[in-house]
Design a protein around this motif. Structure first.
Motif, PDB file in Angstrom:
ATOM      1  N   GLY A 186      41.595  46.831  41.320  1.00 14.96           N
ATOM      2  CA  GLY A 186      42.920  46.340  40.979  1.00 14.96           C
ATOM      3  C   GLY A 186      42.854  45.268  39.911  1.00 14.96           C
ATOM      4  O   GLY A 186      42.434  45.545  38.772  1.00 14.96           O
ATOM      5  N   PRO A 187      43.251  44.035  40.232  1.00  7.51           N
ATOM      6  CA  PRO A 187      43.232  42.976  39.221  1.00  7.51           C
ATOM      7  C   PRO A 187      41.827  42.492  38.872  1.00  7.51           C
ATOM      8  O   PRO A 187      41.660  41.684  37.964  1.00  7.51           O
ATOM      9  N   VAL A 196      38.944  39.248  35.723  1.00  2.00           N
ATOM     10  CA  VAL A 196      40.098  38.952  36.574  1.00  2.00           C
ATOM     11  C   VAL A 196      41.330  38.896  35.674  1.00  2.00           C
ATOM     12  O   VAL A 196      41.300  38.257  34.606  1.00  2.00           O
ATOM     13  N   SER A 197      42.390  39.561  36.081  1.00  2.00           N
ATOM     14  CA  SER A 197      43.590  39.535  35.238  1.00  2.00           C
ATOM     15  C   SER A 197      44.180  38.130  35.202  1.00  2.00           C
ATOM     16  O   SER A 197      44.114  37.387  36.195  1.00  2.00           O
ATOM     17  N   GLN A 225      47.193  37.321  35.372  1.00  2.00           N
ATOM     18  CA  GLN A 225      48.252  37.231  36.369  1.00  2.00           C
ATOM     19  C   GLN A 225      47.687  36.895  37.746  1.00  2.00           C
ATOM     20  O   GLN A 225      48.284  36.108  38.506  1.00  2.00           O
ATOM     21  N   ALA A 226      46.531  37.488  38.087  1.00  2.00           N
ATOM     22  CA  ALA A 226      45.925  37.219  39.390  1.00  2.00           C
ATOM     23  C   ALA A 226      45.453  35.772  39.477  1.00  2.00           C
ATOM     24  O   ALA A 226      45.571  35.135  40.530  1.00  2.00           O
ATOM     25  N   ALA A 243      40.082  40.179  28.856  1.00  2.00           N
ATOM     26  CA  ALA A 243      40.466  39.535  30.107  1.00  2.00           C
ATOM     27  C   ALA A 243      39.546  38.350  30.348  1.00  2.00           C
ATOM     28  O   ALA A 243      38.467  38.253  29.739  1.00  2.00           O
ATOM     29  N   THR A 254      39.717  35.042  44.673  1.00  2.00           N
ATOM     30  CA  THR A 254      40.449  36.191  44.129  1.00  2.00           C
ATOM     31  C   THR A 254      39.541  37.396  43.964  1.00  2.00           C
ATOM     32  O   THR A 254      39.896  38.531  44.324  1.00  2.00           O
ATOM     33  N   ALA A 287      39.618  40.972  46.283  1.00  2.00           N
ATOM     34  CA  ALA A 287      39.823  42.266  45.645  1.00  2.00           C
ATOM     35  C   ALA A 287      38.669  43.224  45.912  1.00  2.00           C
ATOM     36  O   ALA A 287      38.875  44.436  46.099  1.00  2.00           O
TER      37      ALA A 287
END
Length: 788
Positions: free
Chosen positions: A600-601, A650-651, A653-654, A704, A774, A778
C-alpha cells in the motif's frame, strides 16, 4: 620493568573491583551478568588407525586421549569425508585436523598437507604447535607475505605441511602451479581454519580460490579431503559447502571441558554536565555532544584496573585507532600509579611490521605483557594460554565473534571473566538492555555469495590465466559461470577456442580478494623514510587525507601528502591539540529491482544501485572540548560502486497521517536510516562499516520519501538480501532501539552515526519512530504480496 605479583582474584572478585569504579554513579554500569557454568570433558580412545609416532607425540604434549568431537571429525576425514568441526573456542579443533594430517604424513612419505588461515598470526601459532610435536619428516613451514624470498623455494621443494593463507594461494601458489606440481600431486588434506571468517565479498572470493585449487589438484591427479574448523555457527555444513563447493559433514557436539565464565554487559555511565566537572576526553566528545563516557576511555580504565590487580587481560577493539588509544591511555594511567608499569601494556593491530607483531606475540605468551589492546587480529585460534579476562570494546558485529573473543580467556580450563563494554551506538545499547539477544539466540550463519558477478568474473579470468577453462571446469564455478564467461569473451577479456576459454592479456588479472578497493597504502615518515605501517585502500581517503591525524603505537603523526597512485602517505611526527574527522557526500541511483513487496503506502525493495562517494572535507576538533576549530576542503577523487541495496518508500500522505510534518521528513528518514544501519548486524553477519545508507525526502528514482541501506562492496555481499528477507524483525528492533533510548533529541545510542558525512544533521528521533511504525504496520501480514 615493574613487576606485578599475580593475584588470586577470580572472575567474581575482579568484577567486583571493576564495578567499584562506577559506585559513584547513579546507575550501575553493569546491566546484566550471565554465568556460563563449567563443563566436564568427554574423551574417546585414540582411533585405531593412528600412527604410534603421532599418538606418542601428542601424548608427550600432555594429551592422553582426544575429546569425542576430535576423534569423530578426525575419523571422518581419514575415511575421505569432507568435514567441518564447529565447536567453541579452546575446544581443541587443531588436534582434529592435525591427527589425520600427520598420520597421512607418517604413513605415506610422499603425502603433503596444505593449511589455510585468515591471518598470519594464526598460521604462526599453528607452526609453533607443529614444531613442538617434534615429528620427523613433516618439515612444517609458513608461506606468506612475510616469508623471505630465499626461503620460498626451499618450502616449495621440501615442506610437507605448508601453512599459508588464501591471499598467497591466489597470488602465488595457483599462478605458479607448475612449480608446485609435485606438492599438489601428493596433496592429501586441505585444512581451512576459522572458516566462519570467510564471509561477504572476501568469503565469496575465497570460495572461488578453493574451486581453483580443486581444479588444479584434479589436473595433477589428486583429490584431497577438506577439513574445516569453525567457531560455533549457524548451519556450519551449509556454509562450508558453499565455501568449498563440496558436500560437507558437520560435527557440532562439543565434548571439551570448559571453565566457568562470568560474562558482564557494561554500559559506560552518563557524563556529568561539563560545567560541574572536569572536561570530558576528546573520545567522549567524538560526535561533538557529550552523552556517555566513551567505550574507549571506559575500556582503557578497566584494562588499567585489571593490570594493577595482576590480571592478564586482553581488550579487543574494533578499530586500529581504538587499539592505539586504549593502549596509550592505559600506559599513561599505569605509569602515573606505578612508574614503569605502563611497559607491561601494548597495542596489537594489522598494519604493524612483521618483527613488531612477533615481538608482541612473544611478550604476551611469556607473561612479559599483562595487558594488550588488540583488533580482531588476535580473535582467532591463537593459543593465548593463561589469560584471565577479556574486555570487548564494542559489539564485534556478530555473536560468533563475540563468543570467539570471550573464549580467549580461561583457555586452561580456569574460570574467566568477559566484559562487553557498549559503545554509544544503537546496536550496543540495544544489546546491553536486551541480554536475551546476546545469550538466548544461536550464532549466525555465514553469509557469502559466490554468484556475485563482480567476484565470479575476475575469478574466472584468474582461473583462465592458470590454464584454459573447459566446460567441465565451468561447472565447478556454479550456474552463472557459463553465461559470464561468454560475456567476458564479448568484452575482449577471454578468447573462446574448442579447447576452452583463454586469458589473452599479458600479466595476471588484478583481483582484490578482501574487497578493500586496491593495494594497501604505506605510511612513511617523511624525514627518515621509515615505513610505519599500512592502511587498507578503502580507508585511506578518510584516515590518510592531507592534514589527517594518524596514530601509531601511541605516537601522533600528521599526514603531509597522500599519493593514491603510488599508494604512499607521507607523515611527520607532531602533537597537535586537535583531532580530525573526514566528511563525505554520497549519491545513489537505482539500476534495477530484483524483488519488492507492495504494501500500500509502503514499498520494500531489493535491487542493484550505483553509489558515488567523495570525501570532500575534514573538521579539526579541539582536544578536551570537542569544539570544531574549522572545516577544511579536500580534493580527493570520487569513488563509484555498483552494489545491492534494500530500501523502503513511504508515501508523503502516510507520513503526514502519522504526524510527521513535511519539513521534518529529511530528519525523520535520516534518523531511521542511521538506526537501521546500526541494528542490521543484529540479523546479518556484517559490521556497520560493511554497509552504507542514504535517505531522502524525495528520491528521483522512487519519487517518494526513501531510505536506502546498501552493501559497501562491489556487487554486494549478501547483507542487503538478508535485511530484505528479515525486514520486519530488523525494522522492529530498530524502532525499539530508538523508542527506548532515554535521550531527548537523539544521541549516539540511537540515531547518531560515527560515520555520517553530514555531521549528523538533520535528525529527528521522535518522527523516526513514526516513520518506522508506519512501515511496520504496512508490512505486517503483507509477505504474501511479494512480487518479482
Amino acid at each position: 620493568m615493574q613487576c606485578v605479583t599475580s593475584t588470586a582474584f577470580g572472575p567474581a572478585e575482579l568484577l567486583h573491583r571493576l564495578r567499584a569504579r562506577g559506585s559513584g554513579t547513579a546507575v550501575s554500569p553493569v546491566t546484566h551478568i550471565e554465568r556460563v557454568p563449567a563443563r566436564e570433558g568427554r574423551t574417546a580412545p585414540w582411533p585405531a588407525w593412528t600412527d604410534p609416532a603421532v599418538r606418542d607425540a601428542f601424548t608427550a604434549q600432555g594429551i592422553s586421549a582426544p575429546w569425542e568431537h576430535q576423534a569423530a571429525a578426525a575419523t571422518l576425514a581419514r575415511e575421505g569425508t569432507h568435514v567441518v568441526l564447529a565447536t567453541g573456542t579452546a575446544s581443541g579443533k587443531s588436534l582434529a585436523y592435525q591427527l589425520p594430517s600427520l598420520d597421512a604424513l607418517a604413513t605415506d612419505p610422499r603425502a603433503t598437507v596444505l593449511y589455510l588461515s585468515p591471518t598470519k598470526a594464526l598460521a604462526a601459532d599453528q607452526l609453533r604447535g607443529l614444531i613442538r610435536l617434534g615429528l620427523d619428516g613433516v618439515r612444517p613451514a609458513t608461506y606468506d607475505g612475510d616469508t623471505p624470498r630465499e626461503e620460498r623455494e626451499w618450502i616449495r621443494l621440501h615442506s610437507r605441511f605448508v601453512l599459508t593463507n588464501p591471499d598467497m594461494l591466489h597470488h602465488s601458489i595457483l599462478p605458479g602451479h607448475g612449480r608446485w606440481g609435485v606438492f599438489l600431486r601428493r596433496l592429501r588434506y586441505v585444512v581451512i581454519d576459522e572458516c566462519h571468517t570467510y564471509r561477504g565479498v572476501f568469503g565469496s572470493h575465497v570460495a572461488h580460490v578453493l574451486r581453483r585449487l580443486r581444479r588444479a589438484t584434479t589436473r595433477y591427479g589428486a583429490s584431497p579431503t577438506f577439513i574445516l574448523a569453525s567457531a560455533t555457527s549457524g548451519d556450519p555444513a551449509g556454509s562450508a559447502s558453499r565455501l568449498t563447493g563440496l558436500p560437507v559433514t558437520e560435527i557440532t557436539s562439543d565434548a571439551s571441558p570448559r571453565g566457568a565464565v562470568t560474562f558482564a554487559l557494561w554500559e559506560p555511565p552518563l557524563l556529568p554536565p561539563v560545567s560541574s566537572g572536569p572536561s570530558p576526553s576528546p573520545d567522549d566528545l567524538e560526535l561533538g555532544q557529550p552523552i556517555r563516557r566513551s567505550a574507549l576511555r571506559e575500556t582503557a580504565d578497566l584494562l588499567t584496573d585489571a593490570v594493577v590487580a595482576g590480571t592478564r587481560t586482553i581488550a579487543f577493539v574494533r578499530s586500529r585507532r581504538g587499539a592505539e588509544v586504549i593502549a596509550s591511555t592505559a600506559r599513561q594511567s599505569l605509569d602515573e600509579a606505578v612508574p614503569g608499569l605502563g611497559d607491561r601494556v601494548a597495542a596489537y593491530r594489522g598494519g604493524y611490521l612483521r618483527e613488531d607483531r612477533r615481538a608482541i606475540e612473544r611478550a604476551l605468551l611469556s607473561g612479559e605483557l599483562l595487558g594488550l589492546a588488540s583488533t580482531n587480529a588476535l580473535e582467532l585460534g591463537v593459543d593465548l594460554t593463561g589469560l584471565d579476562a577479556v574486555l570487548i570494546c564494542g559489539y564485534p558485529g556478530t555473536r560468533a565473534s563475540l563468543w570467539q573473543q570471550a573464549g580467549r580467556a580461561g583457555r586452561a580450563g580456569d574460570e574467566a571473566l568477559a566484559v562487553l563494554v557498549a559503545r554509544d551506538d544503537p546496536l550496543d545499547t540495544y544489546l546491553v538492555h536486551h541480554p536475551e539477544a546476546v545469550f538466548g539466540r544461536p550464532v549466525e550463519a555465514t553469509v557469502l555469495d559466490p554468484g556475485n558477478p563482480y567476484v565470479l568474473g575476475p575469478q574466472l579470468c584468474s582461473a583462465a590465466s592458470e590454464a584454459p577453462l573447459t566446460d567441465a571446469d565451468l561447472d565447478l564455478f556454479g550456474e552463472p559461470a557459463r553465461d559470464l564467461a561468454e560475456r567476458l569473451v564479448g568484452e575482449g577479456v577471454l578468447r573462446r577456442r574448442p579447447s576452452g576459454y583463454y586469458w589473452i592479456h599479458r600479466g595476471r588479472p588484478e583481483v582484490d580478494l578482501r574487497g578493500t578497493g586496491g593495494a594497501p597504502v604505506s605510511v612513511v615518515e617523511a624525514t627518515t623514510g621509515r615505513l610505519l605501517g599500512t592502511v587498507d585502500h578503502g580507508s585511506s581517503h578518510a584516515m590518510l587525507h592531507p592534514g589527517a591525524v594518524y596514530l601509531h603505537q601511541g605516537v601522533t603523526y600528521l599526514v603531509d601528502d597522500l599519493d593514491l597512485e603510488d599508494a604512499i602517505a607521507l607523515v611527520h611526527q607532531e602533537e597537535p591539540d586537535w583531532t580530525t574527522h573526514a566528511r563525505d557526500v554520497t549519491n545513489l541511483s537505482v539500476v534495477n529491482v530484483r524483488s519488492y513487496v507492495d504494501a500500500g503506502p509502503v514499498g520494500l525493495f531489493l535491487g542493484e544501485v550505483d553509489v558515488t562517494n567523495q570525501v570532500v572535507s575534514y573538521q579539526r576538533r579541539r582536544l578536551g572540548s570537542g569544539a570544531v576549530i574549522d572545516t577544511r576542503p579536500l580534493d580527493l577523487p570520487v569513488r563509484e560502486l555498483r552494489t545491492v541495496a534494500v530500501w523502503f518508500t513511504v508515501s508523503p500522505q502516510a507520513l503526514t497521517a502519522a504526524g510527521v510534518d513535511a519539513g521534518e521528513f529529511p530528519g525523520a528518514l535520516h534518523a531511521a536510516e542511521h538506526a537501521g544501519i546500526g541494528l542490521l548486524p543484529l540479523i546479518a553477519t556484517c559490521d556497520r562499516w560493511d554497509i552504507g545508507g542514504l535517505s531522502t525526502a524525495n528520491h528521483a528514482d522512487t519519487e517518494a520519501p526513501t531510505v536506502f541501506v546498501y552493501d559497501g562492496h562491489p556487487g554486494g555481499a549478501g547483507f542487503a538480501e538478508r535485511a530484505y528477507g528479515t525486514a520486519e524483525e530488523w525494522l522492529r528492533a530498530t524502532r525499539e532501539a530508538i523508542a527506548s533510548c532515554g535521550c531527548e533529541a537523539g544521541c549516539p545510542s540511537c540515531v547518531q552515526s560515527p560515520k555520517c558525512g553530514n555531521g549528523n544533521n538533520p535528525l529527528n528521533k521522535e518522527d523516526a519512530v513514526k516513520v518506522l511504525d508506519t512501515v511496520l504496520a504496512a508490512l505486517a501480514g503483507n509477505s504474501e504480496r511479494l512480487s518479482h
